[in-house]
Design a protein around this motif. Structure first.
Motif, mmCIF file in Angstrom:
data_model
loop_
_atom_site.group_PDB
_atom_site.id
_atom_site.type_symbol
_atom_site.label_atom_id
_atom_site.label_comp_id
_atom_site.label_asym_id
_atom_site.label_seq_id
_atom_site.Cartn_x
_atom_site.Cartn_y
_atom_site.Cartn_z
ATOM 1 N N PHE A 87 30.434 24.408 2.724
ATOM 2 C CA PHE A 87 31.855 24.246 2.385
ATOM 3 C C PHE A 87 32.297 25.278 1.356
ATOM 4 N N LEU A 88 31.514 25.441 0.292
ATOM 5 C CA LEU A 88 31.893 26.343 -0.798
ATOM 6 C C LEU A 88 32.004 27.788 -0.325
ATOM 7 N N LEU A 89 31.025 28.244 0.459
ATOM 8 C CA LEU A 89 31.050 29.626 0.939
ATOM 9 C C LEU A 89 32.194 29.846 1.915
ATOM 10 N N GLY A 90 32.450 28.862 2.787
ATOM 11 C CA GLY A 90 33.587 28.973 3.692
ATOM 12 C C GLY A 90 34.898 29.050 2.938
ATOM 13 N N PHE A 91 35.008 28.297 1.850
ATOM 14 C CA PHE A 91 36.236 28.278 1.044
ATOM 15 C C PHE A 91 36.464 29.619 0.347
ATOM 16 N N VAL A 92 35.447 30.086 -0.390
ATOM 17 C CA VAL A 92 35.649 31.276 -1.223
ATOM 18 C C VAL A 92 35.800 32.546 -0.376
ATOM 19 N N GLY A 129 36.584 25.702 4.911
ATOM 20 C CA GLY A 129 35.414 25.145 4.243
ATOM 21 C C GLY A 129 34.931 23.852 4.880
ATOM 22 N N ILE A 130 35.872 22.961 5.209
ATOM 23 C CA ILE A 130 35.504 21.679 5.827
ATOM 24 C C ILE A 130 34.867 21.900 7.196
ATOM 25 N N PHE A 131 35.412 22.816 7.972
ATOM 26 C CA PHE A 131 34.871 22.996 9.318
ATOM 27 C C PHE A 131 33.590 23.830 9.322
ATOM 28 N N VAL A 132 33.381 24.693 8.326
ATOM 29 C CA VAL A 132 32.074 25.340 8.194
ATOM 30 C C VAL A 132 31.029 24.282 7.846
ATOM 31 N N MET A 133 31.413 23.311 7.020
ATOM 32 C CA MET A 133 30.512 22.211 6.696
ATOM 33 C C MET A 133 30.172 21.411 7.959
ATOM 34 N N LEU A 134 31.174 21.157 8.798
ATOM 35 C CA LEU A 134 30.911 20.469 10.064
ATOM 36 C C LEU A 134 30.009 21.307 10.966
ATOM 37 N N ALA A 135 30.186 22.633 10.928
ATOM 38 C CA ALA A 135 29.334 23.513 11.733
ATOM 39 C C ALA A 135 27.887 23.442 11.261
ATOM 40 N N MET A 136 27.683 23.299 9.959
ATOM 41 C CA MET A 136 26.321 23.119 9.445
ATOM 42 C C MET A 136 25.717 21.810 9.968
ATOM 43 N N LEU A 137 26.551 20.752 9.991
ATOM 44 C CA LEU A 137 26.091 19.475 10.549
ATOM 45 C C LEU A 137 25.710 19.633 12.016
ATOM 46 N N ARG A 138 26.493 20.418 12.740
ATOM 47 C CA ARG A 138 26.212 20.639 14.162
ATOM 48 C C ARG A 138 24.842 21.289 14.348
ATOM 49 N N ILE A 139 24.534 22.279 13.510
ATOM 50 C CA ILE A 139 23.249 22.967 13.627
ATOM 51 C C ILE A 139 22.104 22.030 13.254
ATOM 52 N N VAL A 140 22.285 21.274 12.166
ATOM 53 C CA VAL A 140 21.217 20.396 11.681
ATOM 54 C C VAL A 140 20.894 19.310 12.708
ATOM 55 N N PHE A 141 21.941 18.668 13.263
ATOM 56 C CA PHE A 141 21.720 17.536 14.166
ATOM 57 C C PHE A 141 21.824 17.929 15.644
ATOM 58 N N ASN A 142 21.960 19.236 15.913
ATOM 59 C CA ASN A 142 21.996 19.737 17.285
ATOM 60 C C ASN A 142 23.102 19.063 18.110
ATOM 61 N N ILE A 143 24.295 18.984 17.514
ATOM 62 C CA ILE A 143 25.454 18.378 18.175
ATOM 63 C C ILE A 143 26.091 19.408 19.103
ATOM 64 N N SER A 144 26.506 18.977 20.272
ATOM 65 C CA SER A 144 27.155 19.879 21.221
ATOM 66 C C SER A 144 28.486 20.367 20.649
ATOM 67 N N ILE A 145 28.711 21.664 20.727
ATOM 68 C CA ILE A 145 29.951 22.223 20.203
ATOM 69 C C ILE A 145 31.166 21.738 20.990
ATOM 70 N N THR A 146 30.941 21.337 22.242
ATOM 71 C CA THR A 146 32.044 20.854 23.079
ATOM 72 C C THR A 146 32.715 19.640 22.445
ATOM 73 N N TYR A 147 31.906 18.715 21.944
ATOM 74 C CA TYR A 147 32.457 17.507 21.333
ATOM 75 C C TYR A 147 33.322 17.846 20.122
ATOM 76 N N LEU A 148 32.829 18.767 19.294
ATOM 77 C CA LEU A 148 33.560 19.129 18.086
ATOM 78 C C LEU A 148 34.862 19.862 18.417
ATOM 79 N N LEU A 149 34.813 20.741 19.414
ATOM 80 C CA LEU A 149 36.024 21.471 19.795
ATOM 81 C C LEU A 149 37.071 20.532 20.399
ATOM 82 N N VAL A 150 36.624 19.628 21.259
ATOM 83 C CA VAL A 150 37.561 18.673 21.874
ATOM 84 C C VAL A 150 38.187 17.788 20.807
ATOM 85 N N ALA A 151 37.361 17.275 19.883
ATOM 86 C CA ALA A 151 37.884 16.419 18.811
ATOM 87 C C ALA A 151 38.826 17.199 17.900
#
Length: 230
Positions: A87-92, A129-151
């Protein structure tokens, strides 16, 4: 030295076509005043030098540091640290993005100062920042990017129904300007570093899609501003 030569060639190939087209138009159709045409040529030289220096900086500094940070964070084995610094790196890095500041300045002028450039810059940076944080969650938990984009775009279209029409084009422009020369190299390198440790080198493609996710955040942030100011 080879990197410098390759960068200079890359910049020349990028800038030369536009320069040739403008020169052709100058002597066939538009016939700009000599002073304006000379200013354009000086601008081309300055832009070319600036791009060479910037691209060298990206290759020498931004990309390696982003990837090293990304590969170091997972070694802490603390999800909270990965998410916080994502989040912090995405923000700054968004606050430092020149494209975002150009858009914010234009919106400030058009709105007569009602939407100040600082509010827009920090709102866009918060969304990234918030969505970079969500992208980190996606990598950690191997979440399909399709779900995140649709949501994400589901939220965008829902907010658009309650936002004044003037804010909708600004919001999508905000999503576009975050894919600028500062944000994209750093976020991609960060994702590559995180994915190379968590998913392994064979799954480094998981790092891609971060920019697509990061560009949704500013759209939502500006639409929320529209709801508030509207």
């Amino acid at each position: 030295m080879q990197d410098l030569k390759d960068t200079i060639k890359e910049v020349i190939y990028a800038v030369l076509p536009l320069t040739i087209v403008v020169i052709i138009l100058q002597f066939t159709i538009i016939w700009l005043p000599l002073e304006a045409f000379l200013q354009f040529l000086i601008g081309v030289v300055l832009v070319s030098v600036g791009l060479v220096l910037f691209l060298l900086g990206v290759h020498v500094g931004l990309l390696p540091v982003g990837e090293m940070i990304g590969s170091t964070l997972p070694k802490t084995k603390k999800l909270s640290i990965i998410l916080f610094f994502g989040f912090l790196l995405g923000f700054v890095v968004t606050v430092a993005e020149p494209d975002v500041r150009v858009l914010a300045l234009q919106v400030d002028q058009v709105s007569g100062g009602e939407i100040s450039r600082n509010i827009l810059v920090y709102s866009v940076a918060l969304g990234v920042g918030i969505f970079v944080m969500l992208a980190m969650l996606r990598i950690v938990f191997n979440i399909s990017i399709t779900y995140l984009l649709v949501a994400g775009y589901g939220i965008v279209f829902l907010l658009a129904a309650f936002t004044p029409a003037s804010f909708i084009p600004i919001s999508f422009d905000a999503g576009g300007v975050t894919t600028g020369p500062m944000t994209v190299p750093f976020i991609l390198a960060l994702g590559v570093g995180v994915a190379s440790v968590i998913r392994g080198k064979t799954s480094s493609s998981d790092s891609f899609g971060l920019v697509a996710l990061a560009s949704i955040g500013p759209i939502i942030a500006v639409l929320i501003l529209g709801v508030i100011y509207g």
